[in-house]
Design a protein around this motif. Structure first.
Motif, mmCIF file in Angstrom:
data_model
loop_
_atom_site.group_PDB
_atom_site.id
_atom_site.type_symbol
_atom_site.label_atom_id
_atom_site.label_comp_id
_atom_site.label_asym_id
_atom_site.label_seq_id
_atom_site.Cartn_x
_atom_site.Cartn_y
_atom_site.Cartn_z
ATOM 1 N N ASP A 5 -68.610 10.591 -0.658
ATOM 2 C CA ASP A 5 -69.694 11.484 -0.219
ATOM 3 C C ASP A 5 -69.683 11.624 1.299
ATOM 4 N N LYS A 8 -67.088 14.074 2.244
ATOM 5 C CA LYS A 8 -67.522 15.460 2.024
ATOM 6 C C LYS A 8 -68.393 15.935 3.180
ATOM 7 N N SER A 31 -70.379 20.426 -4.680
ATOM 8 C CA SER A 31 -71.158 19.443 -3.915
ATOM 9 C C SER A 31 -70.758 19.414 -2.438
ATOM 10 N N THR A 32 -69.467 19.598 -2.141
ATOM 11 C CA THR A 32 -69.027 19.582 -0.733
ATOM 12 C C THR A 32 -69.576 20.814 -0.015
ATOM 13 N N HIS A 35 -73.198 20.639 1.040
ATOM 14 C CA HIS A 35 -73.462 20.000 2.346
ATOM 15 C C HIS A 35 -73.291 21.029 3.467
#
Ligand SMILES: O=C(CO)[C@H](O)[C@H](O)COP(=O)(O)O
Length: 241
Positions: A5, A8, A31-32, A35
């Motif tokens: 995480d 990322k 998910s990346t 961010h």
């Protein structure tokens, strides 16, 4: 925090450097990229102006909730920079994408983009594509026949494995439906010896809408940013590489 995480987040933060005020920016999915969208939202709140083209309803909702102005892709002639994640990045910077089911819109947006910035934690770096199951978007009509044709193509193009499974959404037997109303077949390939040949053969099957192999486009600069807990490694950035 989990080191992946953190990777990322580091990669997403580094991608911000490629943006300029007034740009049209493609927003990937996953998910990346989430961010990155959150960081972009912070910039926009401080007065930075961009128009964003999301690659999924999920990314559109997140961007809108953060006050990022969205543009209809049909009103844009080109996209300056797209920031997107990947499930695998090979030694030639070919990508395997679609884990989030957004590969069709992601490929349309990537192909219309001058500079694609790929953000990923280091676990996504591979020599050759194929360990991650390859997502293929197909029409719901005739999908079992299409699945058999895909199996044949994987065998014929030298993949070391060939197993094709309908992606399900939450419950057994309930298909995952993409933002475009199609299904996804997740294809275990093992090792894909020639990504270009497999990608071309898959897209030649009637019923296949698009596959998750993103070869380099000759007209698009592609930069890869791998992140880990210590920082980032930036690669590529040359047109067609
Ligand atoms: O291709 C994608 C979605 O269709 C994503 O970019 C890919 O699955 C990577 O996701 P994540 O950043 O969550 O690891």
């Amino acid at each position: 925090m989990n080191p992946l995480d953190l990777g990322k987040i580091q990669a997403a933060a580094a991608a911000i450097d490629y943006l300029e005020d007034g740009m049209i920016v493609g927003l990937g999915t996953g998910s990346t990229t989430n961010h990155f969208i959150a960081m972009l939202g912070d910039l926009v709140a401080k007065g930075f102006k961009i128009g964003a083209i999301p690659t999924s309803q999920a990314s559109a909702r997140l961007a809108e909730s953060l006050g990022i102005a969205l543009i209809d892709i049909n009103q844009a002639e080109r996209i300056d920079v797209t920031v997107d994640g990947a499930d695998e990045v090979d030694q030639f910077h070919n990508l395997l994408k679609g884990g989030g089911g957004a590969l069709l819109r992601e490929k349309i947006v990537a192909h219309a983009t001058d500079h694609m910035v790929v953000i990923a934690d280091r676990s996504k770096r591979v020599t050759d594509l194929g360990a991650f199951p390859l997502p293929v978007e197909v029409t719901s009509f005739g999908f079992t026949i299409t699945a058999k044709k895909i199996f044949d193509v994987l065998r014929e193009t030298g993949c070391s494995d060939a197993d094709v499974k309908l992606r399900e959404a939450g419950a057994p037997g309930r298909p995952f439906v993409t933002d475009n109303g199609n299904f996804i077949l997740d294809c275990s390939c093992g090792h894909i010896p020639d990504a270009a040949t497999t990608a071309q053969a898959l897209n030649a099957i009637p019923g296949v809408v698009e596959n998750g192999i993103f070869l380099s486009f000759p007209h698009t600069r592609r930069t890869i940013i791998f992140g880990d807990e210590d920082g980032v490694e930036v690669m590529g950035g040359v047109v067609g590489v």
